[in-house]
Design an enzyme around this catalytic site. Structure first.
Site, PDB file in Angstrom:
ATOM      1  N   TYR A 127       0.665  -0.872  -0.087  1.00 35.57           N
ATOM      2  CA  TYR A 127       0.103   0.114  -0.100  1.00 35.57           C
ATOM      3  C   TYR A 127       0.963   1.618  -0.319  1.00 35.57           C
ATOM      4  O   TYR A 127       0.668   2.324  -0.789  1.00 35.57           O
ATOM      5  CB  TYR A 127      -0.862   0.059   0.804  1.00 35.57           C
ATOM      6  CG  TYR A 127      -1.692   1.280   1.352  1.00 35.57           C
ATOM      7  CD1 TYR A 127      -3.083   1.057   0.434  1.00 35.57           C
ATOM      8  CD2 TYR A 127      -1.695   2.125   1.998  1.00 35.57           C
ATOM      9  CE1 TYR A 127      -4.020   1.302   0.475  1.00 35.57           C
ATOM     10  CE2 TYR A 127      -2.334   3.706   1.555  1.00 35.57           C
ATOM     11  CZ  TYR A 127      -3.477   3.388   0.681  1.00 35.57           C
ATOM     12  OH  TYR A 127      -4.416   4.050   1.051  1.00 35.57           O
ATOM     13  N   PHE A 148      -7.855  22.027 -24.782  1.00 35.16           N
ATOM     14  CA  PHE A 148      -7.971  19.693 -24.838  1.00 35.16           C
ATOM     15  C   PHE A 148      -8.942  19.649 -24.355  1.00 35.16           C
ATOM     16  O   PHE A 148      -9.559  20.757 -22.630  1.00 35.16           O
ATOM     17  CB  PHE A 148      -7.104  19.274 -24.479  1.00 35.16           C
ATOM     18  CG  PHE A 148      -7.396  17.864 -24.788  1.00 35.16           C
ATOM     19  CD1 PHE A 148      -7.389  17.015 -25.639  1.00 35.16           C
ATOM     20  CD2 PHE A 148      -7.158  16.472 -23.431  1.00 35.16           C
ATOM     21  CE1 PHE A 148      -7.251  15.765 -26.023  1.00 35.16           C
ATOM     22  CE2 PHE A 148      -8.345  15.883 -23.356  1.00 35.16           C
ATOM     23  CZ  PHE A 148      -8.023  15.356 -25.044  1.00 35.16           C
ATOM     24  N   THR A 149     -10.000  18.962 -23.942  1.00 40.70           N
ATOM     25  CA  THR A 149     -11.394  18.621 -23.414  1.00 40.70           C
ATOM     26  C   THR A 149     -11.727  18.469 -22.049  1.00 40.70           C
ATOM     27  O   THR A 149     -12.010  19.163 -21.773  1.00 40.70           O
ATOM     28  CB  THR A 149     -11.468  17.586 -24.260  1.00 40.70           C
ATOM     29  OG1 THR A 149     -11.305  16.493 -24.177  1.00 40.70           O
ATOM     30  CG2 THR A 149     -12.067  17.498 -25.822  1.00 40.70           C
ATOM     31  N   ARG A 193     -13.478  15.133 -33.834  1.00 41.79           N
ATOM     32  CA  ARG A 193     -12.996  16.461 -33.238  1.00 41.79           C
ATOM     33  C   ARG A 193     -13.396  17.612 -33.531  1.00 41.79           C
ATOM     34  O   ARG A 193     -12.696  18.456 -34.800  1.00 41.79           O
ATOM     35  CB  ARG A 193     -11.515  16.256 -33.390  1.00 41.79           C
ATOM     36  CG  ARG A 193     -11.044  15.113 -32.358  1.00 41.79           C
ATOM     37  CD  ARG A 193     -10.479  15.099 -31.061  1.00 41.79           C
ATOM     38  NE  ARG A 193     -11.312  15.297 -30.279  1.00 41.79           N
ATOM     39  CZ  ARG A 193     -11.339  14.689 -29.144  1.00 41.79           C
ATOM     40  NH1 ARG A 193     -10.124  14.738 -28.463  1.00 41.79           N
ATOM     41  NH2 ARG A 193     -11.856  14.457 -28.137  1.00 41.79           N
ATOM     42  N   LYS A 215      -0.367   8.074 -23.458  1.00 46.42           N
ATOM     43  CA  LYS A 215       0.180   8.179 -24.555  1.00 46.42           C
ATOM     44  C   LYS A 215       1.546   8.278 -24.931  1.00 46.42           C
ATOM     45  O   LYS A 215       2.104   6.561 -25.001  1.00 46.42           O
ATOM     46  CB  LYS A 215       0.611   9.593 -25.049  1.00 46.42           C
ATOM     47  CG  LYS A 215      -1.346  10.046 -25.486  1.00 46.42           C
ATOM     48  CD  LYS A 215      -2.312   9.906 -24.395  1.00 46.42           C
ATOM     49  CE  LYS A 215      -3.237  10.733 -24.209  1.00 46.42           C
ATOM     50  NZ  LYS A 215      -4.590  10.488 -23.611  1.00 46.42           N
ATOM     51  N   PHE A 254     -19.061  14.252 -26.545  1.00 45.20           N
ATOM     52  CA  PHE A 254     -18.471  13.755 -27.296  1.00 45.20           C
ATOM     53  C   PHE A 254     -18.531  11.875 -27.334  1.00 45.20           C
ATOM     54  O   PHE A 254     -18.454  11.450 -27.713  1.00 45.20           O
ATOM     55  CB  PHE A 254     -17.539  14.366 -27.981  1.00 45.20           C
ATOM     56  CG  PHE A 254     -16.568  14.370 -26.684  1.00 45.20           C
ATOM     57  CD1 PHE A 254     -16.526  15.121 -26.300  1.00 45.20           C
ATOM     58  CD2 PHE A 254     -15.318  13.249 -27.155  1.00 45.20           C
ATOM     59  CE1 PHE A 254     -15.321  14.934 -25.362  1.00 45.20           C
ATOM     60  CE2 PHE A 254     -14.103  13.138 -26.229  1.00 45.20           C
ATOM     61  CZ  PHE A 254     -14.205  14.575 -24.861  1.00 45.20           C
ATOM     62  N   ASP A 297       0.980  20.686 -20.800  1.00 46.41           N
ATOM     63  CA  ASP A 297       0.858  19.059 -20.674  1.00 46.41           C
ATOM     64  C   ASP A 297       1.581  18.601 -21.496  1.00 46.41           C
ATOM     65  O   ASP A 297       2.100  18.882 -22.688  1.00 46.41           O
ATOM     66  CB  ASP A 297      -0.183  19.042 -21.382  1.00 46.41           C
ATOM     67  CG  ASP A 297      -1.504  17.927 -21.138  1.00 46.41           C
ATOM     68  OD1 ASP A 297      -0.611  17.125 -21.716  1.00 46.41           O
ATOM     69  OD2 ASP A 297      -2.399  17.878 -22.141  1.00 46.41           O
TER      70      ASP A 297
HETATM   71  N1  F0G Z   1      -4.098  15.807 -21.829  1.00 41.99           N
HETATM   72  C1  F0G Z   1      -3.960  15.499 -23.744  1.00 41.99           C
HETATM   73  C2  F0G Z   1      -2.848  16.124 -24.472  1.00 41.99           C
HETATM   74  C3  F0G Z   1      -4.566  14.491 -23.956  1.00 41.99           C
HETATM   75  O1  F0G Z   1      -4.649  13.959 -25.390  1.00 41.99           O
HETATM   76  C4  F0G Z   1      -5.628  13.917 -22.967  1.00 41.99           C
HETATM   77  C5  F0G Z   1      -5.845  12.964 -23.337  1.00 41.99           C
HETATM   78  C6  F0G Z   1      -5.502  14.230 -21.420  1.00 41.99           C
HETATM   79  C7  F0G Z   1      -4.751  15.027 -21.229  1.00 41.99           C
HETATM   80  C8  F0G Z   1      -6.209  13.915 -20.446  1.00 41.99           C
HETATM   81  O2  F0G Z   1      -5.040  12.256 -19.890  1.00 41.99           O
HETATM   82  O3  F0G Z   1      -7.232  10.683 -21.290  1.00 41.99           O
HETATM   83  O4  F0G Z   1      -5.287   9.937 -19.283  1.00 41.99           O
HETATM   84  O5  F0G Z   1      -7.047  11.735 -18.953  1.00 41.99           O
HETATM   85  N2  F0G Z   1      -6.342  12.006 -24.831  1.00 41.99           N
HETATM   86  C9  F0G Z   1      -6.564  11.379 -24.874  1.00 41.99           C
HETATM   87  C10 F0G Z   1      -6.887  11.253 -26.656  1.00 41.99           C
HETATM   88  C11 F0G Z   1      -8.266  10.495 -24.730  1.00 41.99           C
HETATM   89  O6  F0G Z   1      -8.149  10.602 -27.511  1.00 41.99           O
HETATM   90  O7  F0G Z   1      -6.884  12.160 -27.139  1.00 41.99           O
HETATM   91  P1  F0G Z   1      -5.969  10.614 -19.635  1.00 41.99           P
END
Ligand code: F0G
Length: 473
Positions: free
Chosen positions: A86, A138-139, A396, A272, A463, A229
């Site tokens: 843990y 970013f979303t 997108r 990624k 989305f 990021d």
């Molecule tokens: N920042 C970027 C630039 C991303 O592309 C993503 C995720 C995140 C943050 C969030 O990270 O998914 O680990 O919580 N992108 C995915 C995509 C979902 O398909 O582009 P996460």
């Protein structure tokens, strides 16, 4: 496949030599090939949203490069050495070392994935009402910033919004736009600059070190921190090596380190660049901010030495982070994306240029010039591509952009794109050939597409779960 390798002489002519993926396959996962009737009913059941398809119904899955990477034999071996204590797992210290060495930050907190880190950073570093400028949104990032009371302002250069601009660093920050945001109420009312490298929503476009240095000078003068990021920073480093004067002889690893030395902290979705299926982190140099983050991680993610991950997950990240900065790996990764781009260019298919690091972004506005943005052209293209061939892509455009929190109207981004995202080390050149042929076939039939109507709209990040119906002819 790429221009970076040795030319071979054949007679009088210099010819490019082919190159292949710098790995061989040790384990295979069979793919499903479906019939058009099966795909039609699967897509209807999924409300014409590729996020709602079952992966079993997909042939080549280009939905995302997130968590879909193939791990190396060394990563799989590391999984078996998971220390599932843990507190104080050995794997945490390996994870911390790998991130410190590769990215150069002092304090590291693991999180379950990128958005976990975004949540912690936004809660600790944003006061309600503060501005949060960013190089395009970013979303999930913007969502967490807005939830913390921040006001997001896009400060990316205009070229980023133009799919045909050939600017080599379309992820750059526009210094005037940034200065304007700082000038509104002073630096103390700007929480931080939210800087992404590369910029996902712009098509995987890089930021140059020169731009970052200028941005840093401006931010320092006004006491504005920069948080990065770093999700696809390694891909960004390759573009710097290829395009930025003075960096051609530098290693990818040293470029990543230099980039990070110019910011105050960073977070990453390790799903990624870092070549794993799950994981993330947040790292800062400031002791006091770290203390707050370390407090909050326990509430939302888990103890500060596991942050929502199993010990074995951290072990796989530690190995993956080191593999991610190997030159031959990153060249092949981006080279494969470029290869697909060249095939599509050859067929005259409209897409975002220059081709970015993690995928091809088809320009749905030019693909379907007869469809208004309200008929969701990019969503339509993702649906048509799936129907044609079982290839899964992602919208997108207007659907991803969501609604303006003030007016409640759709945000209407200039970019209306369908992303073919390439997982790392998963598909071969032959799969790319199949994808290119499928996109060409859908392009040839573009005139008959009618568009979609949204029938279910979730409140947050719509989305992912929205549903659609075809518009009648
Ligand atoms: N920042 C970027 C630039 C991303 O592309 C993503 C995720 C995140 C943050 C969030 O990270 O998914 O680990 O919580 N992108 C995915 C995509 C979902 O398909 O582009 P996460």
């Amino acid at each position: 496949m790429s221009t970076t390798h040795l030319p071979a002489t054949t007679g009088q002519q210099l010819r490019r030599r082919s190159w292949a993926e710098p790995w061989k396959i040790k384990m295979v996962e069979p793919l499903t090939i479906t019939t058009p009737e099966h795909r039609r009913s699967a897509l209807e059941e999924a409300g014409y949203n590729t996020f709602l398809l079952r992966s079993e119904d997909v042939y080549i899955d280009l939905l995302t490069d997130s968590g879909t990477n193939a791990m190396s034999d060394r990563q799989w071996a590391a999984l078996m050495l998971g220390d599932e204590a843990y507190a104080g797992s050995r794997n945490f210290y390996e994870f911390e070392d790998a991130i410190r060495e590769t990215y150069g930050f002092t304090h590291v907190v693991p999180t379950h994935q990128g958005r976990g880190a975004e949540h912690l950073l936004s809660q600790c570093a944003i006061r309600p009402g503060q501005f949060v400028p960013g190089n395009m949104y970013f979303t999930t990032t913007r969502d967490h910033e807005e939830r913390a009371g921040g006001i997001f302002v896009d400060v990316i250069i205009d070229e980023a919004h133009d799919p045909e601009s050939l600017h080599p660093f379309k992820g750059n920050v526009d210094l005037q736009k940034l200065a304007e945001v700082i000038g509104r109420r002073g630096g103390s009312e700007v929480a931080f600059l939210s800087l992404a490298a590369t910029v996902n929503m712009a098509g995987g476009q890089p930021v140059s070190i020169t731009n970052l240095r200028e941005v840093r000078d401006l931010c320092q003068r006004h006491g504005v921190p920069i948080y990065l990021d770093a999700t696809r920073l390694v891909e960004n480093a390759l573009f710097i090596q290829e395009r930025e004067p003075g960096y051609a002889d530098r290693t990818i690893a040293s470029i990543v380190r230099e980039f990070c030395s110019l910011v105050d902290g960073a977070w990453m979705s390790a799903k990624k660049d870092a070549l794993v299926n799950i994981g993330g982190w947040l790292a800062v140099n400031d002791e006091q901010l770290f203390e707050e983050i370390r407090n909050l991680v326990i509430v939302f993610e888990g103890l500060h030495t596991y942050g929502g991950l199993a010990g074995r997950d951290m072990a796989a990240v530690a190995v993956g982070v080191r593999e991610s900065v190997q030159e031959e790996h990153i060249r092949a990764r981006v080279g494969q994306v470029r290869y697909l781009g060249e095939l599509l260019d050859g067929a005259g298919v409209p897409l975002v240029h220059p081709v970015g690091g993690h995928g091809i972004f088809l320009d749905a506005k030019r693909f379907y010039p007869h469809l208004p943005q309200d008929a969701f052209p990019a969503q339509t293209l993702a649906a048509e591509l799936y129907l044609d061939s079982g290839i899964r892509s992602m919208e997108r455009g207007i659907v991803s952009a969501g609604r303006d929190p003030k007016t409640g109207d759709h945000r209407r981004p200039r970019l209306e794109l369908t992303r073919l995202t390439i997982p790392r080390r998963v598909y071969t050149q032959a799969h790319m050939d199949v994808v290119a042929e499928a996109v060409e076939a859908v392009y040839a039939a573009a005139g008959s597409a009618r568009g979609l109507r949204m029938t279910h709209e979730p409140r947050y990040l719509r989305f992912f779960q929205a549903r659609f119906e075809p518009l009648e002819a």
